[in-house]
Design a protein around this motif. Structure first.
Motif, PDB file in Angstrom:
ATOM      1  N   GLU A  47      -9.009  -4.390   4.103  1.00  0.00           N
ATOM      2  CA  GLU A  47      -8.694  -3.851   2.783  1.00  0.00           C
ATOM      3  C   GLU A  47      -8.917  -2.350   2.831  1.00  0.00           C
ATOM      4  O   GLU A  47      -9.825  -1.873   3.505  1.00  0.00           O
ATOM      5  CB  GLU A  47      -9.671  -4.386   1.732  1.00  0.00           C
ATOM      6  CG  GLU A  47      -9.436  -5.750   1.260  1.00  0.00           C
ATOM      7  CD  GLU A  47     -10.440  -6.140   0.171  1.00  0.00           C
ATOM      8  OE1 GLU A  47     -11.437  -5.414  -0.056  1.00  0.00           O
ATOM      9  OE2 GLU A  47     -10.217  -7.174  -0.450  1.00  0.00           O
ATOM     10  N   ARG A  83      -4.314  -1.023  -0.432  1.00  0.00           N
ATOM     11  CA  ARG A  83      -3.524  -1.089   0.796  1.00  0.00           C
ATOM     12  C   ARG A  83      -4.167  -2.095   1.737  1.00  0.00           C
ATOM     13  O   ARG A  83      -5.322  -2.454   1.588  1.00  0.00           O
ATOM     14  CB  ARG A  83      -3.497   0.268   1.521  1.00  0.00           C
ATOM     15  CG  ARG A  83      -2.876   1.412   0.750  1.00  0.00           C
ATOM     16  CD  ARG A  83      -1.367   1.361   0.863  1.00  0.00           C
ATOM     17  NE  ARG A  83      -0.763   2.564   0.350  1.00  0.00           N
ATOM     18  CZ  ARG A  83      -0.329   2.714  -0.878  1.00  0.00           C
ATOM     19  NH1 ARG A  83      -0.448   1.730  -1.736  1.00  0.00           N
ATOM     20  NH2 ARG A  83       0.219   3.830  -1.282  1.00  0.00           N
ATOM     21  N   ALA A  84      -3.428  -2.508   2.733  1.00  0.00           N
ATOM     22  CA  ALA A  84      -3.959  -3.262   3.865  1.00  0.00           C
ATOM     23  C   ALA A  84      -3.741  -2.386   5.091  1.00  0.00           C
ATOM     24  O   ALA A  84      -2.662  -1.817   5.268  1.00  0.00           O
ATOM     25  CB  ALA A  84      -3.238  -4.593   4.020  1.00  0.00           C
ATOM     26  N   LYS A 117      -3.809  -2.110   9.203  1.00  0.00           N
ATOM     27  CA  LYS A 117      -3.838  -2.812  10.482  1.00  0.00           C
ATOM     28  C   LYS A 117      -4.433  -1.866  11.514  1.00  0.00           C
ATOM     29  O   LYS A 117      -3.922  -0.770  11.739  1.00  0.00           O
ATOM     30  CB  LYS A 117      -2.416  -3.210  10.881  1.00  0.00           C
ATOM     31  CG  LYS A 117      -2.344  -4.018  12.160  1.00  0.00           C
ATOM     32  CD  LYS A 117      -0.912  -4.481  12.404  1.00  0.00           C
ATOM     33  CE  LYS A 117      -0.800  -5.376  13.595  1.00  0.00           C
ATOM     34  NZ  LYS A 117       0.581  -5.872  13.777  1.00  0.00           N
ATOM     35  N   MET A 146       9.161  -1.415  11.276  1.00  0.00           N
ATOM     36  CA  MET A 146       8.502  -1.307   9.970  1.00  0.00           C
ATOM     37  C   MET A 146       9.030  -0.120   9.164  1.00  0.00           C
ATOM     38  O   MET A 146       9.133  -0.196   7.942  1.00  0.00           O
ATOM     39  CB  MET A 146       6.990  -1.185  10.137  1.00  0.00           C
ATOM     40  CG  MET A 146       6.326  -2.409  10.732  1.00  0.00           C
ATOM     41  SD  MET A 146       6.467  -3.858   9.672  1.00  0.00           S
ATOM     42  CE  MET A 146       5.616  -3.296   8.228  1.00  0.00           C
ATOM     43  N   GLU A 206      11.508  -5.825  -1.259  1.00  0.00           N
ATOM     44  CA  GLU A 206      10.401  -6.206  -2.134  1.00  0.00           C
ATOM     45  C   GLU A 206       9.529  -7.315  -1.550  1.00  0.00           C
ATOM     46  O   GLU A 206       8.370  -7.456  -1.928  1.00  0.00           O
ATOM     47  CB  GLU A 206      10.920  -6.629  -3.503  1.00  0.00           C
ATOM     48  CG  GLU A 206      11.816  -7.854  -3.474  1.00  0.00           C
ATOM     49  CD  GLU A 206      12.440  -8.173  -4.812  1.00  0.00           C
ATOM     50  OE1 GLU A 206      12.466  -9.365  -5.158  1.00  0.00           O
ATOM     51  OE2 GLU A 206      12.896  -7.238  -5.491  1.00  0.00           O
ATOM     52  N   ASN A 207      10.048  -8.114  -0.633  1.00  0.00           N
ATOM     53  CA  ASN A 207       9.280  -9.201  -0.037  1.00  0.00           C
ATOM     54  C   ASN A 207       8.673  -8.856   1.316  1.00  0.00           C
ATOM     55  O   ASN A 207       8.145  -9.732   1.995  1.00  0.00           O
ATOM     56  CB  ASN A 207      10.150 -10.455   0.102  1.00  0.00           C
ATOM     57  CG  ASN A 207      10.553 -11.011  -1.245  1.00  0.00           C
ATOM     58  OD1 ASN A 207       9.830 -10.882  -2.224  1.00  0.00           O
ATOM     59  ND2 ASN A 207      11.723 -11.606  -1.303  1.00  0.00           N
ATOM     60  N   CYS A 208       8.766  -7.601   1.726  1.00  0.00           N
ATOM     61  CA  CYS A 208       8.198  -7.154   2.990  1.00  0.00           C
ATOM     62  C   CYS A 208       7.147  -6.090   2.729  1.00  0.00           C
ATOM     63  O   CYS A 208       7.264  -5.306   1.792  1.00  0.00           O
ATOM     64  CB  CYS A 208       9.280  -6.559   3.893  1.00  0.00           C
ATOM     65  SG  CYS A 208      10.505  -7.757   4.410  1.00  0.00           S
ATOM     66  N   ILE A 209       6.140  -6.062   3.584  1.00  0.00           N
ATOM     67  CA  ILE A 209       5.132  -5.012   3.440  1.00  0.00           C
ATOM     68  C   ILE A 209       5.752  -3.663   3.777  1.00  0.00           C
ATOM     69  O   ILE A 209       6.769  -3.588   4.475  1.00  0.00           O
ATOM     70  CB  ILE A 209       3.898  -5.270   4.326  1.00  0.00           C
ATOM     71  CG1 ILE A 209       4.282  -5.299   5.804  1.00  0.00           C
ATOM     72  CG2 ILE A 209       3.212  -6.547   3.918  1.00  0.00           C
ATOM     73  CD1 ILE A 209       3.098  -5.310   6.721  1.00  0.00           C
ATOM     74  N   ARG A 210       5.157  -2.602   3.283  1.00  0.00           N
ATOM     75  CA  ARG A 210       5.680  -1.257   3.496  1.00  0.00           C
ATOM     76  C   ARG A 210       4.731  -0.466   4.393  1.00  0.00           C
ATOM     77  O   ARG A 210       3.525  -0.542   4.232  1.00  0.00           O
ATOM     78  CB  ARG A 210       5.814  -0.543   2.152  1.00  0.00           C
ATOM     79  CG  ARG A 210       6.357   0.848   2.285  1.00  0.00           C
ATOM     80  CD  ARG A 210       6.607   1.478   0.942  1.00  0.00           C
ATOM     81  NE  ARG A 210       6.848   2.890   1.126  1.00  0.00           N
ATOM     82  CZ  ARG A 210       6.659   3.806   0.210  1.00  0.00           C
ATOM     83  NH1 ARG A 210       6.253   3.443  -0.988  1.00  0.00           N
ATOM     84  NH2 ARG A 210       6.894   5.057   0.462  1.00  0.00           N
ATOM     85  N   TYR A 267       3.141   2.903   5.249  1.00  0.00           N
ATOM     86  CA  TYR A 267       2.897   4.178   4.585  1.00  0.00           C
ATOM     87  C   TYR A 267       2.523   5.287   5.558  1.00  0.00           C
ATOM     88  O   TYR A 267       2.990   6.404   5.436  1.00  0.00           O
ATOM     89  CB  TYR A 267       1.769   4.041   3.553  1.00  0.00           C
ATOM     90  CG  TYR A 267       2.162   3.252   2.334  1.00  0.00           C
ATOM     91  CD1 TYR A 267       2.784   3.868   1.261  1.00  0.00           C
ATOM     92  CD2 TYR A 267       1.921   1.888   2.248  1.00  0.00           C
ATOM     93  CE1 TYR A 267       3.157   3.151   0.132  1.00  0.00           C
ATOM     94  CE2 TYR A 267       2.287   1.158   1.130  1.00  0.00           C
ATOM     95  CZ  TYR A 267       2.901   1.803   0.082  1.00  0.00           C
ATOM     96  OH  TYR A 267       3.272   1.088  -1.022  1.00  0.00           O
TER      97      TYR A 267
END
Length: 92
Positions: free
Chosen positions: A36, A46-47, A49, A71, A77-81, A83
């Motif tokens: 997190e 945010r998450a 990795k 990426m 809208e259904n996929c992580i972004r 940043y």
């Protein structure tokens, strides 16, 4: 890495801690973990990795640069972004 990360602001590892406040570990895998995080300025969740390069290089069939490139292209809208990308000698 040059052009791969050219649209991302490249910063030192320590700077990630000035931008994000880290929380609990959400999960882990073969060569890293997901934690997190909260953007300090906006408080947006945010998450993050975290990939340990040494472990990744030894066991991963996936090229991290390819994953980042994919990426960057995902905008749904259904996929992580994606940043930001931060990197130092040990982690990405």
């Amino acid at each position: 890495m040059g052009s791969l990360f050219s649209i991302f602001k490249k910063v030192d590892h320590d700077d990630i801690f000035s931008k994000y406040e880290f929380g609990e570990k959400l999960g882990s895998g073969g060569f890293g973990q997901v934690r997190e995080a909260t953007v300090r300025k906006t408080r947006e969740p945010r998450a993050v990795k975290v990939i340990v390069k040494e472990e990744m290089e030894a066991s991963s069939p996936v090229n991290v640069e390819e994953e980042v490139e994919i990426m960057k292209l995902l905008h749904h809208e259904n996929c992580i972004r994606l940043y930001d990308v931060y990197e130092d000698q040990l982690i990405m």
